[in-house]
Design an enzyme around this catalytic site. Structure first.
Site, PDB file in Angstrom:
ATOM      1  CG  ASP A 294      -1.853   1.149   1.325  1.00 29.08           C
ATOM      2  OD1 ASP A 294      -2.660   1.281   0.387  1.00 29.08           O
ATOM      3  OD2 ASP A 294      -1.802   1.933   2.296  1.00 29.08           O
ATOM      4  CD  GLU A 336      -2.376   2.050  -3.630  1.00 26.69           C
ATOM      5  OE1 GLU A 336      -3.272   2.824  -3.972  1.00 26.69           O
ATOM      6  OE2 GLU A 336      -1.592   2.333  -2.707  1.00 26.69           O
TER       7      GLU A 336
HETATM    8  C1  OTU Z   1      -4.141   3.722  -0.501  1.00 24.44           C
HETATM    9  O1  OTU Z   1      -4.494   4.679  -1.476  1.00 24.44           O
HETATM   10  C2  OTU Z   1      -5.368   2.881  -0.249  1.00 24.44           C
HETATM   11  O2  OTU Z   1      -5.750   2.216  -1.413  1.00 24.44           O
HETATM   12  C3  OTU Z   1      -6.450   3.753   0.286  1.00 24.44           C
HETATM   13  O3  OTU Z   1      -7.657   3.071   0.430  1.00 24.44           O
HETATM   14  C4  OTU Z   1      -5.978   4.311   1.593  1.00 24.44           C
HETATM   15  O4  OTU Z   1      -6.894   5.279   2.022  1.00 24.44           O
HETATM   16  C5  OTU Z   1      -4.597   4.956   1.504  1.00 24.44           C
HETATM   17  O5  OTU Z   1      -3.663   4.229   0.705  1.00 24.44           O
HETATM   18  C6  OTU Z   1      -3.966   5.028   2.873  1.00 24.44           C
HETATM   19  O6  OTU Z   1      -3.663   3.744   3.344  1.00 24.44           O
HETATM   20  O7  OTU Z   1      -4.236   8.144  -2.030  1.00 24.44           O
HETATM   21  O8  OTU Z   1      -6.791   7.849  -2.622  1.00 24.44           O
HETATM   22  O9  OTU Z   1      -0.077   6.492  -4.912  1.00 24.44           O
HETATM   23  O10 OTU Z   1      -2.630   7.113  -4.244  1.00 24.44           O
HETATM   24  O11 OTU Z   1      -1.720   4.850  -1.732  1.00 24.44           O
HETATM   25  C7  OTU Z   1      -6.053   6.714  -2.375  1.00 24.44           C
HETATM   26  C8  OTU Z   1      -0.677   5.788  -3.912  1.00 24.44           C
HETATM   27  C9  OTU Z   1      -4.621   7.013  -2.029  1.00 24.44           C
HETATM   28  C10 OTU Z   1      -1.857   6.528  -3.291  1.00 24.44           C
HETATM   29  C11 OTU Z   1      -2.622   5.534  -2.536  1.00 24.44           C
HETATM   30  C12 OTU Z   1      -3.720   5.879  -1.655  1.00 24.44           C
END
Ligand code: OTU
Length: 650
Positions: A294, A336
């Site tokens: 993540d 991700e």
């Molecule tokens: C991720 O997303 C997860 O998919 C989200 O559900 C979480 O809220 C977040 O991390 C925190 O754990 O900004 O709008 O480049 O874009 O990590 C989603 C990566 C997010 C980010 C992404 C993030």
């Protein structure tokens, strides 16, 4: 002497010194001689790389060798405890590193609590997953997390305890094994950029323990936060401005990239790296086949930068990867990174993340659907789709998150599109505010300063099904279903692992009830994280229903794909369709060749016969989707949103 040579000598020397102690600990823990031999072999193979990475990250720490030894002991211990079935999986997947590139790979993702409540109940749905051809199942975060708002589980309070309402760790391990027997690899999140403020490490930091305060970024006043914020991007601007949160109980500012209860971890501290490596190995030994890493861009901070995609972020992931190769070789990483396409690519390699979300394809499929033109999609894919050998895209149409317009500005300009204006248009279109838009989405994280925003909504609602059903117009409903199938046809045929957000296969619409829950109301992503749509699932075999029409056709495509080696992960060549509404590409594997055409417009489109001769696999063709012959001696008419998979006539 070269720097690299010196590092390698040091690596060899340190291993020679550490090995006897580690071997002894392994034997003391009851490890067998055979198991040790396997471990030692892998360790010797990977050690030079792991050592160099750790030396680069932590070599200046006075206690570097202590951390090294502790890490090695933890790896040996973990290998010693690794269940036999996983050791067998390790050997099998080491021998077949391309296993995830098969045309049979098919992914699904769901929230256990929203889908069926508990891990035990999830087992009842394995037949459903098999019906969809799943070989990969991603369960959204299900660990212990704060009550109320916990960012959909992305605020983890323990990486070793499951949310008791969902189940137990033993049940998760049992499920992993049961899924494996059904041919399904279990995928879980590794939320390693931050913990919740209720995690034991955070609690100890709150209680004043200096060792644990070093796990996070804590500042007594605004001087450092202000200095960092001069170059930081705001990720959740509607949650809180800036990236830091004041903790009155500690009289400290805490670095919180996301929500205020999600505390960023300080990976400059080797103790953090080591602690997280331990959590990773624990998850690996439960039977997790793929960890979704993540928020990878954010794990290293450097003053004066946006603190995203720093070189050390890559080194940390590569070091985790090397540890996995030694102590849990079957484990893969999925990146991700929802950032600029160049940065997305930078995380993908066999030594870093073997898998990655493909946000570019996702965003540009929606872009093409809105504009009815494929120029930006075709141009971007023509030079941004290819991956290093041994890696694969996870191709998805939407996730539990918002959709952001992460294409490259120069790609847009190259095809005559103004990037800023186009993003504004796409946001307006997908939030249904553009005249004539078919989409029903909601804005997410609108930033008043930058005018930036992202979009929430289920696949079906964004593709027009919600509006069409509201209108009751059978033509509109038909068109919306065609759009849904068209998008799926691309992720099923372009190469990589297709991933379905469970619910989308039966056309689940937005669920606006989240606004009545105060812990969710401020986060529009909940509109597209509905509960299990049992009513629609019950209709899935009835082709007179909307759910049945989507499901039936989708399953037919999934099964068709599984029989076509040409559609396995590998080369993809974008073709010039000479029609701005039609995406065209060639897939080939061995002697099998498939020419794909996909019409992104609600009007019929013509493709010249000579194009079929140029790219197609022969003069007389067979469309596997429509199950009819096609002659390259005449023009091909594609119906609205029609797609064809052409092979030589049999
Ligand atoms: C991720 O997303 C997860 O998919 C989200 O559900 C979480 O809220 C977040 O991390 C925190 O754990 O900004 O709008 O480049 O874009 O990590 C989603 C990566 C997010 C980010 C992404 C993030």
């Amino acid at each position: 002497m070269y720097e690299g040579e010196r590092t390698q000598r040091e690596a060899a020397r340190s291993l020679a010194r550490l090995l006897p102690r580690v071997a002894q600990a392994f034997a003391d823990a009851g490890g067998s001689a055979d198991d040790w031999t396997v471990f030692e072999q892998r360790l010797r193979r990977e050690w030079p790389r792991l050592f160099a990475l750790l030396l680069g990250l932590y070599g200046t720490q006075y206690d570097f060798f202590y951390h090294l030894e502790q890490l090695l002991l933890a790896m040996a211990q973990s290998w010693c405890e690794r269940p036999v079935w996983l050791k067998q999986r390790d050997a099998a997947r080491e021998a077949d590193t391309e296993w995830f590139q098969s045309e049979r790979m098919m992914g699904g993702v769901l929230y256990v609590d929203r889908f069926c409540g508990t891990l035990n109940r999830l087992r009842e749905f394995i037949p459903y997953f098999k019906e969809l051809g799943f070989t990969y199942l991603h369960l959204m975060p299900l660990f212990e997390a704060p009550e109320g708002n916990n960012d959909g589980g992305y605020a983890v309070s323990s990486y070793r305890r499951i949310n008791p309402q969902i189940g137990t760790t033993a049940e998760l391990a049992g499920l992993a094994r049961e899924l494996d027997a059904a041919g399904i690899s279990l995928v879980l999140d590794f939320v390693f950029n931050h913990t919740s403020d209720e995690h034991e490490w955070a609690r100890r930091a709150q209680a004043g323990d200096p060792d644990y305060q070093e796990f996070y970024f804590l500042f007594p006043d605004r001087s450092m936060p202000d200095a960092y914020e001069r170059t930081l991007r705001e990720i959740f601007p509607t949650v809180r401005r800036g990236s830091f949160t004041w903790r009155p109980d500690m009289q400290r500012w805490v670095w919180t990239t996301f929500n205020s209860f999600q505390w960023d971890l300080n990976y400059a501290n080797p103790a953090v790296f080591r602690a997280m490596a331990g959590e990773m190995l624990f998850l690996a030994n439960l039977g997790i086949a793929v960890l979704r890493l993540d928020a990878v861009p954010f794990i290293w901070k450097r003053l004066g930068t946006n603190c995203e995609n720093q070189p050390e972020a890559h080194q940390i992931i590569q070091a985790f990867n090397a540890i996995a190769r030694i102590a849990a070789p079957a484990l893969l990483f999925k990146s991700e990174a929802i950032v600029h396409p160049d940065d997305v690519l930078s995380y993908i390699s066999p030594w870093e993340c073997q898998l990655s979300y493909n946000p570019l394809l996702m965003a540009l499929l929606w872009e093409s659907l809105a504009t009815r033109e494929v120029k930006l999609l075709a141009h971007s894919l023509s030079h941004r789709f290819r991956l290093p050998a041994g890696c694969a895209w996870i191709n998805y149409l939407r996730s539990h998150d918002d959709i952001g317009w992460t294409f490259d500005d120069n790609d847009a300009r190259a095809v005559g599109i103004d990037p800023w204006g186009h993003r504004q248009f796409l946001n307006t279109f997908y939030t249904g505010r553009f005249p004539g838009s078919f989409a029903r989405g909601l804005p997410f994280q609108e930033n008043p300063d930058t005018g930036d925003a992202r979009v929430s909504g289920t696949l079906a609602s964004l593709a027009g099904l919600e509006q069409a059903l509201g209108s009751g117009d059978p033509n509109q409903i038909d068109i919306a279903i065609r759009r849904i199938l068209l998008l799926h046809s691309v992720i099923l045929s372009i190469g990589g692992i297709p991933l379905i957000y469970v619910g989308d296969e039966v056309g689940t619409l937005n669920d606006y009830r989240y606004v009545t829950d105060p812990t969710k109301a401020a986060d529009s992503r909940w509109v597209h994280r509905p509960k299990r749509n049992q009513a629609a699932m019950d209709q899935r075999h009835d082709t007179t229903t909307v759910a049945g029409r989507i499901f039936g056709e989708l399953v037919r495509l999934i099964r068709l794909r599984a029989q076509l080696p040409a559609l396995r992960d590998g080369g993809m060549e974008i073709a010039r369709s000479e029609n701005r509404h039609v995406l065209a590409y060639v897939r080939q594997s061995g002697s099998q060749r498939v020419f794909v055409l996909a019409n992104f417009s609600e009007y019929s489109q013509t493709i010249a016969g000579n194009l079929l001769r140029m790219y197609g696999p022969g003069n007389e063709l067979f469309d596997l989707v429509g199950e009819r012959t096609v002659s390259a001696n005449e023009a091909l008419i594609l119906a609205p949103y029609q797609f064809v998979w052409l092979t030589p006539e049999r």
